[in-house]
Each structure stands twice: as structure tokens, then as C-alpha cells.
Design a protein around this motif. Structure first.
Motif, PDB file in Angstrom:
ATOM      1  N   ASN A  36      29.058  -9.888   6.212  1.00  0.00           N
ATOM      2  CA  ASN A  36      28.229 -10.800   7.110  1.00  0.00           C
ATOM      3  C   ASN A  36      28.645 -10.669   8.641  1.00  0.00           C
ATOM      4  O   ASN A  36      28.088 -10.824   9.601  1.00  0.00           O
ATOM      5  N   THR A  37      29.920 -10.280   8.790  1.00  0.00           N
ATOM      6  CA  THR A  37      30.285  -9.983  10.215  1.00  0.00           C
ATOM      7  C   THR A  37      30.473  -8.653  10.641  1.00  0.00           C
ATOM      8  O   THR A  37      30.889  -8.281  11.703  1.00  0.00           O
ATOM      9  N   THR A  38      30.037  -7.748   9.563  1.00  0.00           N
ATOM     10  CA  THR A  38      30.098  -6.330  10.041  1.00  0.00           C
ATOM     11  C   THR A  38      28.710  -5.727  10.070  1.00  0.00           C
ATOM     12  O   THR A  38      27.718  -5.645  10.789  1.00  0.00           O
ATOM     13  N   PHE A  39      28.251  -5.348   8.703  1.00  0.00           N
ATOM     14  CA  PHE A  39      27.010  -4.512   8.564  1.00  0.00           C
ATOM     15  C   PHE A  39      25.690  -5.722   8.724  1.00  0.00           C
ATOM     16  O   PHE A  39      24.591  -4.959   9.099  1.00  0.00           O
ATOM     17  N   ARG A  40      25.922  -6.692   8.429  1.00  0.00           N
ATOM     18  CA  ARG A  40      24.652  -7.702   8.923  1.00  0.00           C
ATOM     19  C   ARG A  40      24.382  -7.965  10.244  1.00  0.00           C
ATOM     20  O   ARG A  40      23.153  -8.157  10.503  1.00  0.00           O
ATOM     21  N   TYR A  41      25.433  -8.083  11.129  1.00  0.00           N
ATOM     22  CA  TYR A  41      25.328  -8.617  12.437  1.00  0.00           C
ATOM     23  C   TYR A  41      25.602  -7.383  13.674  1.00  0.00           C
ATOM     24  O   TYR A  41      25.375  -7.774  14.855  1.00  0.00           O
ATOM     25  N   GLN A  42      26.172  -6.565  13.245  1.00  0.00           N
ATOM     26  CA  GLN A  42      26.441  -5.422  14.483  1.00  0.00           C
ATOM     27  C   GLN A  42      25.906  -4.215  14.261  1.00  0.00           C
ATOM     28  O   GLN A  42      25.950  -3.595  13.162  1.00  0.00           O
ATOM     29  N   ASP A  43      25.275  -3.950  15.195  1.00  0.00           N
ATOM     30  CA  ASP A  43      24.528  -2.488  15.029  1.00  0.00           C
ATOM     31  C   ASP A  43      25.103  -1.346  14.950  1.00  0.00           C
ATOM     32  O   ASP A  43      24.718  -0.332  14.467  1.00  0.00           O
ATOM     33  N   LYS A  44      26.520  -1.281  15.218  1.00  0.00           N
ATOM     34  CA  LYS A  44      27.380  -0.156  14.971  1.00  0.00           C
ATOM     35  C   LYS A  44      27.458   0.139  13.642  1.00  0.00           C
ATOM     36  O   LYS A  44      27.711   1.232  13.271  1.00  0.00           O
ATOM     37  N   TYR A  45      27.550  -0.822  12.724  1.00  0.00           N
ATOM     38  CA  TYR A  45      27.557  -0.559  11.086  1.00  0.00           C
ATOM     39  C   TYR A  45      26.207  -0.345  10.545  1.00  0.00           C
ATOM     40  O   TYR A  45      25.350  -1.052  10.622  1.00  0.00           O
ATOM     41  N   LYS A  46      26.023   0.737  10.097  1.00  0.00           N
ATOM     42  CA  LYS A  46      24.893   1.217   9.572  1.00  0.00           C
ATOM     43  C   LYS A  46      24.767   1.367   8.138  1.00  0.00           C
ATOM     44  O   LYS A  46      25.687   2.085   7.607  1.00  0.00           O
ATOM     45  N   SER A  47      23.749   1.180   7.283  1.00  0.00           N
ATOM     46  CA  SER A  47      23.865   1.189   5.826  1.00  0.00           C
ATOM     47  C   SER A  47      22.414   1.439   5.581  1.00  0.00           C
ATOM     48  O   SER A  47      21.380   1.038   5.906  1.00  0.00           O
ATOM     49  N   PHE A  48      22.500   2.271   4.193  1.00  0.00           N
ATOM     50  CA  PHE A  48      21.066   2.081   3.573  1.00  0.00           C
ATOM     51  C   PHE A  48      21.504   1.788   1.941  1.00  0.00           C
ATOM     52  O   PHE A  48      22.526   2.519   1.676  1.00  0.00           O
ATOM     53  N   SER A  49      20.768   1.037   1.492  1.00  0.00           N
ATOM     54  CA  SER A  49      20.915   0.890  -0.071  1.00  0.00           C
ATOM     55  C   SER A  49      19.578   0.679  -0.784  1.00  0.00           C
ATOM     56  O   SER A  49      18.732   0.402  -0.509  1.00  0.00           O
ATOM     57  N   ILE A  50      19.911   0.984  -1.985  1.00  0.00           N
ATOM     58  CA  ILE A  50      18.740   0.889  -2.858  1.00  0.00           C
ATOM     59  C   ILE A  50      19.390   0.577  -4.366  1.00  0.00           C
ATOM     60  O   ILE A  50      20.260   0.922  -4.606  1.00  0.00           O
ATOM     61  N   GLY A  51      18.850  -0.355  -4.939  1.00  0.00           N
ATOM     62  CA  GLY A  51      19.300  -1.139  -6.165  1.00  0.00           C
ATOM     63  C   GLY A  51      18.339  -0.754  -7.267  1.00  0.00           C
ATOM     64  O   GLY A  51      17.060  -1.273  -6.996  1.00  0.00           O
ATOM     65  N   SER A  52      18.627  -0.938  -8.399  1.00  0.00           N
ATOM     66  CA  SER A  52      17.735  -0.917  -9.565  1.00  0.00           C
ATOM     67  C   SER A  52      17.039  -2.329  -9.873  1.00  0.00           C
ATOM     68  O   SER A  52      15.772  -2.454 -10.389  1.00  0.00           O
ATOM     69  N   ASP A  53      17.353  -3.325  -9.134  1.00  0.00           N
ATOM     70  CA  ASP A  53      17.060  -4.607  -9.443  1.00  0.00           C
ATOM     71  C   ASP A  53      15.773  -4.607  -8.610  1.00  0.00           C
ATOM     72  O   ASP A  53      14.862  -5.280  -8.787  1.00  0.00           O
ATOM     73  N   PHE A  75      33.376  -1.534   1.666  1.00  0.00           N
ATOM     74  CA  PHE A  75      34.029  -2.464   0.606  1.00  0.00           C
ATOM     75  C   PHE A  75      35.263  -3.291   1.028  1.00  0.00           C
ATOM     76  O   PHE A  75      35.605  -4.038   0.572  1.00  0.00           O
ATOM     77  N   ASP A  76      35.853  -2.710   2.224  1.00  0.00           N
ATOM     78  CA  ASP A  76      36.860  -3.469   2.683  1.00  0.00           C
ATOM     79  C   ASP A  76      36.602  -4.098   3.977  1.00  0.00           C
ATOM     80  O   ASP A  76      37.516  -4.650   4.669  1.00  0.00           O
ATOM     81  N   LYS A  77      35.253  -4.831   4.059  1.00  0.00           N
ATOM     82  CA  LYS A  77      34.922  -5.412   5.197  1.00  0.00           C
ATOM     83  C   LYS A  77      34.123  -6.511   4.599  1.00  0.00           C
ATOM     84  O   LYS A  77      33.776  -6.534   3.538  1.00  0.00           O
ATOM     85  N   GLU A  78      34.061  -7.580   5.510  1.00  0.00           N
ATOM     86  CA  GLU A  78      33.125  -8.714   5.290  1.00  0.00           C
ATOM     87  C   GLU A  78      31.880  -8.504   5.771  1.00  0.00           C
ATOM     88  O   GLU A  78      31.430  -8.139   7.072  1.00  0.00           O
TER      89      GLU A  78
END
Length: 145
Positions: free
Chosen positions: A17-34, A12-15
Motif C-alpha cells: 500500500n505504501t509503494t506499488f499502490r500509491y507511488q508512480d515509481k513502482y510499476k508492476s504487472f500481475s496476472i493470477g489464475s483466480d 515482497f520486501d515492501k509494504e
């Protein structure tokens, strides 16, 4: 509860599109109720690690090494439990993802009509993030909204 986010870096302290979306070093898993009815399922699994804190809302909570190890173990067990009922699409032209697990290769179709395969892929993403954090001796981050 709207969703769960697991990352290898604070989120939440990062942008995005420039981190998690385009750089391989940033990894995430998310799941939303929507998009999924599985949020309570994941919340229940996380309660085994963080107790009633899983009922709270928070962002970028740094998990300890022990908590990360426990998450890894829980989700490895979920992979082992779900793999016997995965849908094999080997040899078809349907888009798939190849998963190597414990010396076996599994061809996972990740379409909406393959809920078990999608769960296996989700579990694997979480285990991968946990492995990286443990290997690099850094915290894994959990957010619940």
C-alpha cells in the motif's frame, strides 16, 4: 501455478500500500489464475527466457539485462501480433485507454468483453517495465507463485 508478477523493484520486501499502490515509481504487472485463464500462456512465453525455471515457484528473481531485453522483444512481438485484431472503440463513451504504438494511436476498451484489448494493455505494461529497467540499468524482477 497461481500467478505471475513482473516488477521494476523488488516486491515482497515492501509494504504494497505504501509503494506499488500509491507511488508512480513502482510499476508492476500481475496476472493470477483466480482472475484469468492466461497464466499458462504467460508462463509459456516466459519459458523462452528462463527455461524450466518458469515451472518453479520463486519471489523477486532478478532478471539479467539480456533476459529483460528478451522479455521486451517477446512482448513487443505479442503486441504486433495482437493489434490487428483489437476492438476499436474510438469515438464512443465507453471507458478506454489510449495506446501509442509505432506511430499509431489505438483506443483500447478494457472491459471484460474485449479480451484482445486487455492482452495488448498487459503486453504494453510489461514492455514499459522492461524499457524502464533497461534505460536505468537495473534488473527487472519476476515472481511466480
Amino acid at each position: 501455478m497461481d500467478g505471475i508478477l513482473i516488477t521494476n523493484e523488488t516486491y515482497f520486501d515492501k509494504e504494497h500500500n505504501t509503494t506499488f499502490r500509491y507511488q508512480d515509481k513502482y510499476k508492476s504487472f500481475s496476472i493470477g489464475s483466480d482472475f484469468s485463464t492466461l497464466v499458462p500462456f504467460y508462463q509459456k512465453l516466459l519459458k523462452q527466457v528462463i527455461g524450466t525455471k518458469a515451472d518453479e515457484t520463486f519471489k523477486d528473481f532478478a532478471l539479467s539485462k539480456e533476459q529483460t531485453e528478451k522479455i521486451k522483444t517477446i512482448f513487443e512481438e505479442q503486441i504486433d501480433k495482437t493489434l490487428p485484431v483489437y476492438e476499436d472503440y474510438k469515438g464512443t463513451k465507453i471507458p478506454h485507454k489510449r495506446l501509442e504504438w509505432k506511430g499509431e494511436i489505438y483506443e483500447l476498451h478494457l472491459g471484460l468483453n474485449s479480451p484482445n484489448n486487455r492482452k495488448i494493455d498487459d503486453f504494453y505494461k510489461i514492455v514499459t517495465i522492461a524499457n524502464e529497467c533497461l534505460k536505468e540499468n537495473k534488473p527487472m524482477y519476476l515472481s511466480i507463485e
